[in-house]
Motif scaffolding. Sequence first.
Motif, PDB file in Angstrom:
ATOM      1  N   MET A   1    -133.176 -16.390  42.254  1.00 18.10           N
ATOM      2  CA  MET A   1    -132.201 -15.309  42.424  1.00 18.10           C
ATOM      3  C   MET A   1    -130.797 -15.829  42.112  1.00 18.10           C
ATOM      4  O   MET A   1    -130.371 -16.868  42.599  1.00 18.10           O
ATOM      5  CB  MET A   1    -132.253 -14.796  43.862  1.00 18.10           C
ATOM      6  N   SER A   2    -130.021 -15.097  41.261  1.00 19.19           N
ATOM      7  CA  SER A   2    -128.695 -15.549  40.876  1.00 19.19           C
ATOM      8  C   SER A   2    -127.716 -15.340  42.022  1.00 19.19           C
ATOM      9  O   SER A   2    -127.883 -14.454  42.862  1.00 19.19           O
ATOM     10  CB  SER A   2    -128.217 -14.793  39.640  1.00 19.19           C
ATOM     11  N   THR A   3    -126.688 -16.162  42.035  1.00 19.54           N
ATOM     12  CA  THR A   3    -125.675 -16.037  43.080  1.00 19.54           C
ATOM     13  C   THR A   3    -124.811 -14.806  42.811  1.00 19.54           C
ATOM     14  O   THR A   3    -124.658 -14.381  41.667  1.00 19.54           O
ATOM     15  CB  THR A   3    -124.804 -17.289  43.136  1.00 19.54           C
ATOM     16  N   PRO A   4    -124.222 -14.205  43.865  1.00 20.67           N
ATOM     17  CA  PRO A   4    -123.466 -12.967  43.678  1.00 20.67           C
ATOM     18  C   PRO A   4    -122.167 -13.174  42.909  1.00 20.67           C
ATOM     19  O   PRO A   4    -121.503 -14.205  43.034  1.00 20.67           O
ATOM     20  CB  PRO A   4    -123.197 -12.511  45.117  1.00 20.67           C
ATOM     21  N   LEU A   5    -121.817 -12.163  42.138  1.00 20.75           N
ATOM     22  CA  LEU A   5    -120.517 -12.120  41.470  1.00 20.75           C
ATOM     23  C   LEU A   5    -119.492 -11.591  42.455  1.00 20.75           C
ATOM     24  O   LEU A   5    -119.710 -10.578  43.123  1.00 20.75           O
ATOM     25  CB  LEU A   5    -120.578 -11.209  40.250  1.00 20.75           C
ATOM     26  N   GLU A 114    -120.423  -3.846  39.312  1.00 17.98           N
ATOM     27  CA  GLU A 114    -120.252  -4.993  38.411  1.00 17.98           C
ATOM     28  C   GLU A 114    -120.063  -6.297  39.182  1.00 17.98           C
ATOM     29  O   GLU A 114    -120.335  -7.380  38.655  1.00 17.98           O
ATOM     30  CB  GLU A 114    -119.068  -4.756  37.474  1.00 17.98           C
ATOM     31  N   VAL A 115    -119.549  -6.204  40.405  1.00 20.97           N
ATOM     32  CA  VAL A 115    -119.483  -7.358  41.302  1.00 20.97           C
ATOM     33  C   VAL A 115    -120.125  -6.952  42.619  1.00 20.97           C
ATOM     34  O   VAL A 115    -120.210  -5.758  42.947  1.00 20.97           O
ATOM     35  CB  VAL A 115    -118.039  -7.856  41.538  1.00 20.97           C
ATOM     36  N   GLN A 116    -120.580  -7.939  43.378  1.00 26.56           N
ATOM     37  CA  GLN A 116    -121.269  -7.651  44.641  1.00 26.56           C
ATOM     38  C   GLN A 116    -120.344  -7.725  45.852  1.00 26.56           C
ATOM     39  O   GLN A 116    -120.721  -7.328  46.950  1.00 26.56           O
ATOM     40  CB  GLN A 116    -122.443  -8.612  44.831  1.00 26.56           C
ATOM     41  N   ALA A 117    -119.127  -8.230  45.660  1.00 31.07           N
ATOM     42  CA  ALA A 117    -118.196  -8.342  46.785  1.00 31.07           C
ATOM     43  C   ALA A 117    -116.786  -8.541  46.264  1.00 31.07           C
ATOM     44  O   ALA A 117    -116.576  -8.914  45.097  1.00 31.07           O
ATOM     45  CB  ALA A 117    -118.586  -9.502  47.702  1.00 31.07           C
ATOM     46  N   GLN A 322    -118.487 -16.374  53.104  1.00 28.58           N
ATOM     47  CA  GLN A 322    -118.954 -15.228  53.887  1.00 28.58           C
ATOM     48  C   GLN A 322    -119.169 -13.995  53.010  1.00 28.58           C
ATOM     49  O   GLN A 322    -120.085 -13.199  53.257  1.00 28.58           O
ATOM     50  CB  GLN A 322    -117.988 -14.935  55.031  1.00 28.58           C
ATOM     51  N   ALA A 323    -118.361 -13.821  51.972  1.00 29.07           N
ATOM     52  CA  ALA A 323    -118.581 -12.718  51.034  1.00 29.07           C
ATOM     53  C   ALA A 323    -119.938 -12.864  50.359  1.00 29.07           C
ATOM     54  O   ALA A 323    -120.686 -11.892  50.200  1.00 29.07           O
ATOM     55  CB  ALA A 323    -117.464 -12.676  49.983  1.00 29.07           C
ATOM     56  N   ALA A 324    -120.264 -14.088  49.972  1.00 25.84           N
ATOM     57  CA  ALA A 324    -121.544 -14.349  49.322  1.00 25.84           C
ATOM     58  C   ALA A 324    -122.701 -14.092  50.282  1.00 25.84           C
ATOM     59  O   ALA A 324    -123.702 -13.454  49.929  1.00 25.84           O
ATOM     60  CB  ALA A 324    -121.595 -15.779  48.801  1.00 25.84           C
ATOM     61  N   GLU A 325    -122.566 -14.564  51.504  1.00 24.09           N
ATOM     62  CA  GLU A 325    -123.639 -14.375  52.503  1.00 24.09           C
ATOM     63  C   GLU A 325    -123.858 -12.893  52.812  1.00 24.09           C
ATOM     64  O   GLU A 325    -124.992 -12.424  52.901  1.00 24.09           O
ATOM     65  CB  GLU A 325    -123.305 -15.137  53.776  1.00 24.09           C
ATOM     66  N   LEU A 326    -122.763 -12.154  52.967  1.00 28.81           N
ATOM     67  CA  LEU A 326    -122.877 -10.725  53.271  1.00 28.81           C
ATOM     68  C   LEU A 326    -123.508  -9.955  52.123  1.00 28.81           C
ATOM     69  O   LEU A 326    -124.326  -9.061  52.337  1.00 28.81           O
ATOM     70  CB  LEU A 326    -121.497 -10.145  53.607  1.00 28.81           C
ATOM     71  N   SER A 327    -123.149 -10.304  50.903  1.00 25.75           N
ATOM     72  CA  SER A 327    -123.712  -9.598  49.751  1.00 25.75           C
ATOM     73  C   SER A 327    -125.195  -9.915  49.584  1.00 25.75           C
ATOM     74  O   SER A 327    -125.998  -9.031  49.251  1.00 25.75           O
ATOM     75  CB  SER A 327    -122.948  -9.943  48.469  1.00 25.75           C
ATOM     76  N   GLN A 328    -125.587 -11.139  49.860  1.00 23.24           N
ATOM     77  CA  GLN A 328    -127.013 -11.497  49.757  1.00 23.24           C
ATOM     78  C   GLN A 328    -127.806 -10.828  50.873  1.00 23.24           C
ATOM     79  O   GLN A 328    -128.930 -10.382  50.645  1.00 23.24           O
ATOM     80  CB  GLN A 328    -127.152 -13.014  49.801  1.00 23.24           C
ATOM     81  N   ALA A 329    -127.206 -10.727  52.075  1.00 23.21           N
ATOM     82  CA  ALA A 329    -127.908 -10.055  53.173  1.00 23.21           C
ATOM     83  C   ALA A 329    -128.105  -8.574  52.876  1.00 23.21           C
ATOM     84  O   ALA A 329    -129.117  -7.985  53.210  1.00 23.21           O
ATOM     85  CB  ALA A 329    -127.124 -10.224  54.477  1.00 23.21           C
ATOM     86  N   ARG A 330    -127.113  -7.965  52.206  1.00 22.60           N
ATOM     87  CA  ARG A 330    -127.200  -6.546  51.897  1.00 22.60           C
ATOM     88  C   ARG A 330    -128.286  -6.260  50.866  1.00 22.60           C
ATOM     89  O   ARG A 330    -128.923  -5.206  50.896  1.00 22.60           O
ATOM     90  CB  ARG A 330    -125.849  -6.035  51.384  1.00 22.60           C
ATOM     91  N   THR A 331    -128.517  -7.194  49.946  1.00 25.09           N
ATOM     92  CA  THR A 331    -129.498  -6.951  48.885  1.00 25.09           C
ATOM     93  C   THR A 331    -130.885  -7.482  49.211  1.00 25.09           C
ATOM     94  O   THR A 331    -131.833  -7.232  48.482  1.00 25.09           O
ATOM     95  CB  THR A 331    -129.018  -7.610  47.567  1.00 25.09           C
ATOM     96  N   SER A 332    -131.017  -8.225  50.332  1.00 24.86           N
ATOM     97  CA  SER A 332    -132.311  -8.810  50.661  1.00 24.86           C
ATOM     98  C   SER A 332    -133.208  -7.811  51.380  1.00 24.86           C
ATOM     99  O   SER A 332    -132.759  -6.794  51.880  1.00 24.86           O
ATOM    100  CB  SER A 332    -132.126 -10.048  51.527  1.00 24.86           C
TER     101      SER A 332
END
Length: 332
Positions: A1-5, A114-117, A322-332
């Motif tokens: 899984m790619s890291t969030p933009l 286009e971006v996740q956070a 934390q932006a990355a963690e929140l975006s991954q939690a939202r899409t998981s």
Amino acid sequence: MSTPLIALTMGDGSGVGPEVIVGALLAPEPAGFCRPVVIGDAGRLRQAAAVLGVSARIETVGGVADAVFEPGRINVIDPGLLPADLPWGEVSAVAGNAAYEYVRLAGSLAMSGEVQAICTAPLNKEALHAAGHVFPGHTELLAHLTGTEEVSMMLSTAKVKVIHVTTHIGLIDAVARIEPGLVERTIRRGAAAMRGSGLERPKIGVCGINPHAGENGLFGYGEEEEKIVPALDRLRAEGMDVHGPLPADTAFFLAGRGDYDLIVAMYHDQGHGPVKILGLEAGVNITVGLPVIRTSVDHGTAFDIAGKGLADPGSMLEALRQAAELSQARTS
């Protein structure tokens, strides 16, 4: 899984935003959890790199899809809004307008997917107002840009998390605005944010308004019973683990030792003071209730040290994480 933009807004170009961005993005950690694209001014970021005494490849890109992620490279979408000779550490309507436009563009990118956070460097409220954008801060601006009626500010640290019932208004106005419906909605937003980060049933402590939470009517005019207790009664009836109204001074101590997962503060300084004591690099500001994820550093533009290479990028690193963690939690 790619890291969030993540769209990373530069904030006010006269402040420390450019420096903390360059410092954070040249650190090794962000590449492991996100793909940041700066919305800001490439020339100003190069000036920031120079005052920091570091080497960075700062490359302009036409859009998020054009960004290339390599060690030492910083991708920038640059609307070309700042003059090359913008002074450091001074209020500027030009910088205030640019900061607004960076946030507006980031909001558009997030709303379109286009971006996740979004992660924001600090803007200056006086400069923002001088440019004709009359918002108290990022929280209210992003609510406006995303068409969101009501949002809350949450401060997140490793020791304590705090959500605010009121934020950027005077204390007398804050007490007047607090009412059971607003308290209830704020607690619900906070609980939802905690669930989004993986804590299914958070234990929530709610501060009172007066010293000692009114001391059973000895202080104040019954504000706790009138404005807070009805909300807590409704939430407890639903099974939510909510406690209070609590004396604010002891509530934060108890949260710091782990008794509560989230503290609900009634007004700005009640929540900000205890968090700032932990250090400006420790806190992250999260806007709760938006349709997009937004985190920010928990410090201002620091005009007194801007352009001197002294700014600490620690809060920016944590805001990105934390932006990355929140975006991954939202899409998981």
